[in-house]
Design a protein around this motif. Structure first.
Motif: not given
Length: 333
Positions: A103-116
């Motif tokens: 999907i590539g939506d920047p709005a998901s960046a926070d969740a992805l950073i947390l998933a690190l």
């Protein structure tokens, strides 16, 4: 075939059938229906799929996550982000991280950073790769930290992601990774520095041309070549003789970028002629073609340079033409 059967066959609607099966009480029937809806790529299926993200069965949830990712369903980003953060099943969280990449939506960046920092390695790796694919500058700090993690898989994924993002603020982390004890990390860092496309990074790459591992030396040479720097040329010529076919291919790619007409083209053609591995032979032949194109040398010109023109045989001197004797003019007197 009876007319009624023909009419029924023509009237069959695979989309409507999949929507109907998605309501089944059987989890595996729902899962198959969701897969079918994903393959059909019908936008009107998105409202059907969204509620299935909360299905009680993890296989059904995972299928819905995958289908929405394949459909590039932007409406699903908030729900997928929540799944990434909160779903109890790691494979579902991993699927959410991967779908967010589609999907590539920047709005998901926070969740992805947390998933690190997720408890499961596969989720962490997927999150790092997705942040790289999204080229999220917001993630550079978290990825730089992950690039120094004790988990080798996360380190490598984070280093690669930093290279894909291409932000100069990642240089200190990549420079540190160039000194990693693991050769695979050093090679990945060299690749990432090349991907930043900044000639100012050449001094960070040049010491790696003396690395103990050929793969690291050749990756540094390739990254330098992509920056327009020919310092790794000698490393590449040596690499054409390496025992590892992957290294020989890498060497050919470097020469395609920085080789010259006299040495580079001959080295590639000689190596290609001697190469036993067919895939590597093809890479070398392609590199030679690319080098010719870069130097503006046509095949005909290359053959002319390789083979001196033959000296034409001397042509015997033509005999002088003999003028026929004039016929006597008859006496008319």
């Amino acid at each position: 075939m009876p007319l009624l059967s023909q009419a029924a066959e023509v009237a069959f609607d695979p989309y409507a059938d999949a929507v109907d099966r998605a309501k089944s009480k059987e989890p595996m029937v729902r899962r198959k229906a969701i897969d079918d809806l994903g393959r059909l790529r019908r936008p009107e299926a998105i409202p059907v799929l969204l509620p299935l993200l909360a299905d009680e069965n993890p296989f059904v949830r995972s299928a819905a996550v995958d289908a929405l990712g394949l459909m590039r369903a932007g409406q699903a980003v908030p729900a997928l982000s929540q799944i990434l953060k909160n779903d109890k099943v790691a494979t579902v969280r991993q699927s959410a991280a991967t779908s967010l990449a589609y999907i590539g939506d920047p709005a998901s960046a926070d969740a992805l950073i947390l998933a690190l920092s997720d408890g499961e390695a596969a989720v962490r790796y997927a999150a790092a790769r997705t942040l790289g694919a999204m080229r999220s500058p917001k993630a550079v700090g978290a990825l730089s930290k992950a690039a120094q993690d004790a988990d080798a898989g996360l380190k490598r994924a984070a280093i690669g992601a930093l290279g894909m993002i291409g932000d100069r603020s990642a240089v200190p982390a990549l420079q540190a990774s160039m000194a990693d004890p693991d050769a695979a990390m050093r090679a990945e860092a060299a690749k990432a520095l090349g991907n930043l496309s900044d000639p100012a990074n050449a001094p960070l790459l040049e010491p790696a041309l003396k690395d103990a591992q050929p793969a690291v030396r050749l990756q540094a040479a390739l990254s330098l070549a992509r920056l327009g720097n020919a310092a790794g040329g000698e490393t590449a010529y040596e690499g054409l003789k390496d025992a590892d076919s992957a290294n020989r291919q890498q060497a050919a790619n470097v020469i395609a970028l920085v080789g010259d007409a006299k040495r580079g083209l001959k080295a590639l053609k000689d190596a290609s002629a001697a190469e036993k591995d067919l895939n590597t032979k093809g890479v070398m032949a392609l590199a030679a073609t690319q080098l010719q194109a870069r130097l503006g040398i046509s095949d005909a010109a290359d053959k002319t340079q390789a083979t001196p023109a033959a000296t034409p045989a001397a042509t015997p001197a033509a005999k002088p033409a003999v003028k026929p004797a004039a016929k006597p003019t008859p006496n008319t007197k």
